[in-house]
Design a protein around this motif. Structure first.
Motif, PDB file in Angstrom:
ATOM      1  N   ILE A   1       0.842  -1.201   0.000  1.00 23.78           N
ATOM      2  CA  ILE A   1       0.000   0.000   0.000  1.00 23.78           C
ATOM      3  C   ILE A   1       0.872   1.244   0.000  1.00 23.78           C
ATOM      4  O   ILE A   1       0.553   2.240  -0.637  1.00 23.78           O
ATOM      5  N   ILE A   2       1.977   1.184   0.755  1.00 22.70           N
ATOM      6  CA  ILE A   2       2.829   2.372   0.912  1.00 22.70           C
ATOM      7  C   ILE A   2       3.593   2.676  -0.373  1.00 22.70           C
ATOM      8  O   ILE A   2       3.660   3.816  -0.815  1.00 22.70           O
ATOM      9  N   VAL A   3       4.211   1.651  -0.962  1.00 25.81           N
ATOM     10  CA  VAL A   3       5.045   1.875  -2.144  1.00 25.81           C
ATOM     11  C   VAL A   3       4.133   2.100  -3.359  1.00 25.81           C
ATOM     12  O   VAL A   3       3.288   1.274  -3.650  1.00 25.81           O
ATOM     13  N   PRO A   4       4.295   3.221  -4.063  1.00 26.74           N
ATOM     14  CA  PRO A   4       3.444   3.466  -5.228  1.00 26.74           C
ATOM     15  C   PRO A   4       3.671   2.387  -6.299  1.00 26.74           C
ATOM     16  O   PRO A   4       4.822   2.030  -6.566  1.00 26.74           O
ATOM     17  N   PRO A   5       2.583   1.863  -6.882  1.00 26.89           N
ATOM     18  CA  PRO A   5       2.714   0.765  -7.848  1.00 26.89           C
ATOM     19  C   PRO A   5       3.630   1.091  -9.014  1.00 26.89           C
ATOM     20  O   PRO A   5       4.349   0.220  -9.513  1.00 26.89           O
ATOM     21  N   LEU A   6       3.646   2.371  -9.426  1.00 26.31           N
ATOM     22  CA  LEU A   6       4.504   2.742 -10.559  1.00 26.31           C
ATOM     23  C   LEU A   6       5.980   2.464 -10.276  1.00 26.31           C
ATOM     24  O   LEU A   6       6.743   2.113 -11.166  1.00 26.31           O
ATOM     25  N   CYS A   7       6.362   2.650  -8.985  1.00 26.96           N
ATOM     26  CA  CYS A   7       7.769   2.487  -8.618  1.00 26.96           C
ATOM     27  C   CYS A   7       8.219   1.041  -8.734  1.00 26.96           C
ATOM     28  O   CYS A   7       9.376   0.760  -9.035  1.00 26.96           O
ATOM     29  N   VAL A   8       7.315   0.097  -8.441  1.00 23.15           N
ATOM     30  CA  VAL A   8       7.735  -1.301  -8.473  1.00 23.15           C
ATOM     31  C   VAL A   8       7.343  -1.974  -9.776  1.00 23.15           C
ATOM     32  O   VAL A   8       7.647  -3.142  -9.989  1.00 23.15           O
TER      33      VAL A   8
ATOM     34  N   TYR B   1      -3.066 -15.743 -16.497  1.00 25.35           N
ATOM     35  CA  TYR B   1      -4.148 -15.458 -15.562  1.00 25.35           C
ATOM     36  C   TYR B   1      -3.641 -15.478 -14.127  1.00 25.35           C
ATOM     37  O   TYR B   1      -3.910 -14.585 -13.342  1.00 25.35           O
ATOM     38  N   ALA B   2      -2.861 -16.546 -13.817  1.00 24.68           N
ATOM     39  CA  ALA B   2      -2.358 -16.714 -12.457  1.00 24.68           C
ATOM     40  C   ALA B   2      -1.487 -15.529 -12.057  1.00 24.68           C
ATOM     41  O   ALA B   2      -1.557 -15.052 -10.920  1.00 24.68           O
ATOM     42  N   GLY B   3      -0.694 -15.039 -13.011  1.00 26.76           N
ATOM     43  CA  GLY B   3       0.167 -13.906 -12.724  1.00 26.76           C
ATOM     44  C   GLY B   3      -0.640 -12.667 -12.403  1.00 26.76           C
ATOM     45  O   GLY B   3      -0.328 -11.931 -11.458  1.00 26.76           O
ATOM     46  N   VAL B   4      -1.688 -12.431 -13.198  1.00 24.63           N
ATOM     47  CA  VAL B   4      -2.535 -11.248 -12.958  1.00 24.63           C
ATOM     48  C   VAL B   4      -3.213 -11.349 -11.604  1.00 24.63           C
ATOM     49  O   VAL B   4      -3.242 -10.387 -10.830  1.00 24.63           O
ATOM     50  N   ILE B   5      -3.723 -12.550 -11.288  1.00 20.07           N
ATOM     51  CA  ILE B   5      -4.355 -12.727  -9.976  1.00 20.07           C
ATOM     52  C   ILE B   5      -3.319 -12.528  -8.872  1.00 20.07           C
ATOM     53  O   ILE B   5      -3.595 -11.882  -7.860  1.00 20.07           O
ATOM     54  N   GLY B   6      -2.102 -13.039  -9.095  1.00 18.57           N
ATOM     55  CA  GLY B   6      -1.036 -12.879  -8.105  1.00 18.57           C
ATOM     56  C   GLY B   6      -0.708 -11.427  -7.841  1.00 18.57           C
ATOM     57  O   GLY B   6      -0.594 -11.002  -6.685  1.00 18.57           O
ATOM     58  N   VAL B   7      -0.577 -10.639  -8.900  1.00 19.25           N
ATOM     59  CA  VAL B   7      -0.208  -9.234  -8.697  1.00 19.25           C
ATOM     60  C   VAL B   7      -1.378  -8.454  -8.095  1.00 19.25           C
ATOM     61  O   VAL B   7      -1.182  -7.574  -7.248  1.00 19.25           O
ATOM     62  N   HIS B   8      -2.612  -8.800  -8.474  1.00 21.59           N
ATOM     63  CA  HIS B   8      -3.761  -8.166  -7.819  1.00 21.59           C
ATOM     64  C   HIS B   8      -3.788  -8.501  -6.333  1.00 21.59           C
ATOM     65  O   HIS B   8      -4.098  -7.647  -5.502  1.00 21.59           O
ATOM     66  N   LEU B   9      -3.444  -9.762  -6.039  1.00 22.38           N
ATOM     67  CA  LEU B   9      -3.476 -10.212  -4.648  1.00 22.38           C
ATOM     68  C   LEU B   9      -2.520  -9.408  -3.778  1.00 22.38           C
ATOM     69  O   LEU B   9      -2.857  -9.048  -2.646  1.00 22.38           O
ATOM     70  N   THR B  10      -1.334  -9.072  -4.322  1.00 23.36           N
ATOM     71  CA  THR B  10      -0.380  -8.316  -3.509  1.00 23.36           C
ATOM     72  C   THR B  10      -0.946  -6.946  -3.134  1.00 23.36           C
ATOM     73  O   THR B  10      -0.624  -6.415  -2.085  1.00 23.36           O
ATOM     74  N   PHE B  11      -1.823  -6.375  -3.993  1.00 24.60           N
ATOM     75  CA  PHE B  11      -2.386  -5.068  -3.658  1.00 24.60           C
ATOM     76  C   PHE B  11      -3.666  -5.186  -2.837  1.00 24.60           C
ATOM     77  O   PHE B  11      -3.992  -4.280  -2.065  1.00 24.60           O
ATOM     78  N   CYS B  12      -4.408  -6.292  -3.008  1.00 26.59           N
ATOM     79  CA  CYS B  12      -5.693  -6.445  -2.303  1.00 26.59           C
ATOM     80  C   CYS B  12      -5.518  -7.011  -0.906  1.00 26.59           C
ATOM     81  O   CYS B  12      -6.265  -6.663   0.008  1.00 26.59           O
TER      82      CYS B  12
END
Lengths: 264, 159
Positions: free
Chosen positions: A107-114, A131-142
């Protein structure tokens, strides 16, 4: 603050939220709407027919992708976030601050930076453009949001009820399904809804990790908006908001007015 | 019986022991450390000039020193800082007033409770669309104001 002032402030906020939708609806039904006109000069269903026929298959497919990705992400976020939220909300332990900082990091680190680092990392993991990758990256933010909602829920939760149920002969499973889950259900649905909506709205991360192969609704929305066709953009925006709106309607009905009371 | 009937709290409660705690936190920590932490680390390495794919293996601070001596960077850094500080202050000020007002209204009117949750559902791309729409509303308001001024001038209300 006096009552009329308070009431007026409230209605101003409500109007500020509701008002932008009015022109959006007008735009989607307009054929011609040029600068000085207060209302569209010509009305029509062109934008909606375009979405339903020409782009119909794409829109339906995109809605399908978005629903699957958001639902799986929300389910995982709640399933993984529940035990973590319970540990953080109920107990004090060594390293609690460190754990909470690590869990807040996405949440703290802006997504653009990473973004660039994440892209490389997901390619290495073999998860890019899947698909799994997209769900994985969404999961890190959710996940952080789900954990923080459930942390609040559990800090108002009394585990003594579980001990009582156990002493009366309930099995461990029964304690979870018949004591814990019913008690935290409002907060749990808020956490799931947050995760669902956050995943639903992910654009940048889906674009980077999905590489344009996983076309969720935001990806399609940007493509259609780039064409500069305002009525179509407005109609797609409304289609985009609609499912989330339904989810909110459902949760508002289900969760009720007191839903957020226990959430810090 | 309500959820908030707590006899004890996190500070006084006996913990379940280290192993159950680790097991409860491990899945979440794994997701964040592996997926996000990996990306963060690779990002930092990239910033330090480590790009094995392009044959760059040496770590260097040159990119950072170039950024830190670039006046354009500080201009944009300052602008970002200014925008976020001002919007934080405005949001903090307005939201306290709004929260006080809405807290009472949301309890009385279900519709209000529902409406204030709508921005949650409108995601950034939708936000951009609403942004366009807000710009449009402002534009229309300006046109309306001009029309009113013209009418007022005609009738001699103002000069």
């Amino acid at each position: 603050m006096t009552r009329p002032v308070r009431r007026m402030t409230g209605w101003i906020v409500v109007a500020a939220i509701g008002l932008p939708f009015v022109p959006l609806i007008l735009w989607s039904f307009s054929e011609r709407w040029f600068f000085p006109g207060l209302w569209p000069q010509a009305w029509g269903l062109r934008a909606w027919t375009y979405i339903a026929s020409t782009a119909g298959m794409q829109v339906m497919a995109a809605i399908g992708h978005s629903v699957v990705v958001a639902a799986v992400t929300a389910a995982l976020a709640v399933a993984i976030g529940l035990p973590a939220g319970r540990a953080l909300g109920l107990y004090t332990f060594k390293g609690k601050d460190l754990v909470s900082v690590i869990l807040t990091l996405p949440i703290i680190v802006p997504p653009l930076c990473v973004a660039m680092g994440l892209h490389l990392w997901f390619i290495r993991l073999g998860l890019a453009e899947t698909y799994a990758g997209v769900i994985g990256v969404h999961l890190t933010f959710c996940l952080p949001y789900a954990i923080f909602v459930l942390w609040g829920v559990f800090s108002n939760y009394n585990p003594d009820f579980e001990a009582q149920a156990r002493s009366l002969g309930a099995s461990r499973l029964a304690v979870v399904t018949r004591v814990m889950l019913p008690m935290i259900l409002p907060g749990l649905s808020v956490a799931a809804l947050f995760a669902f909506l956050l995943s639903w709205s992910q654009y940048l991360s889906t674009l980077i990790i999905g590489g344009g192969r996983v076309t969720t609704l935001p990806i399609l929305l940007f493509a259609l908006m780039g064409s500069g066709d305002r009525p179509v953009a407005a109609a797609v925006s409304l289609v985009f908001v609609a499912p989330a709106f339904v989810a909110l309607l459902f949760s508002a009905r289900y969760v009720g007015t007191r839903s957020l009371t226990g959430v810090h | 019986m309500t959820v908030s009937d707590t006899g004890s709290d996190a500070r006084t409660r006996q913990g379940p022991g280290p192993l159950p705690l680790v097991l409860m936190l491990l899945p979440a920590l794994t997701v964040v450390v592996v997926l996000f932490g990996g990306g963060l680390l690779l990002g930092v390495l990239q910033a330090l000039g480590h790009l094995p794919g392009a044959g760059l293996r040496q770590l260097t601070g040159a990119h950072f020193s170039r950024i830190l001596t670039d006046p354009d960077f500080f201009l944009s850094f300052g602008l970002t800082l200014y925008v976020s500080i001002v919007s934080t202050l405005l949001a903090a000020g307005f939201s306290v007033v709004a929260a006080l007002a809405l807290n009472r209204m949301a309890r009385r009117y279900r519709l209000v409770h529902f409406v204030i949750q709508i921005p949650l559902t409108v995601p950034p791309p939708g936000g951009i669309a609403t942004g366009i729409v807000i710009a449009l509303v402002v534009m229309l308001a300006v046109v309306l104001a001009q029309m009113l001024t013209k009418a007022a001038r005609k009738r001699g209300v103002i000069l």
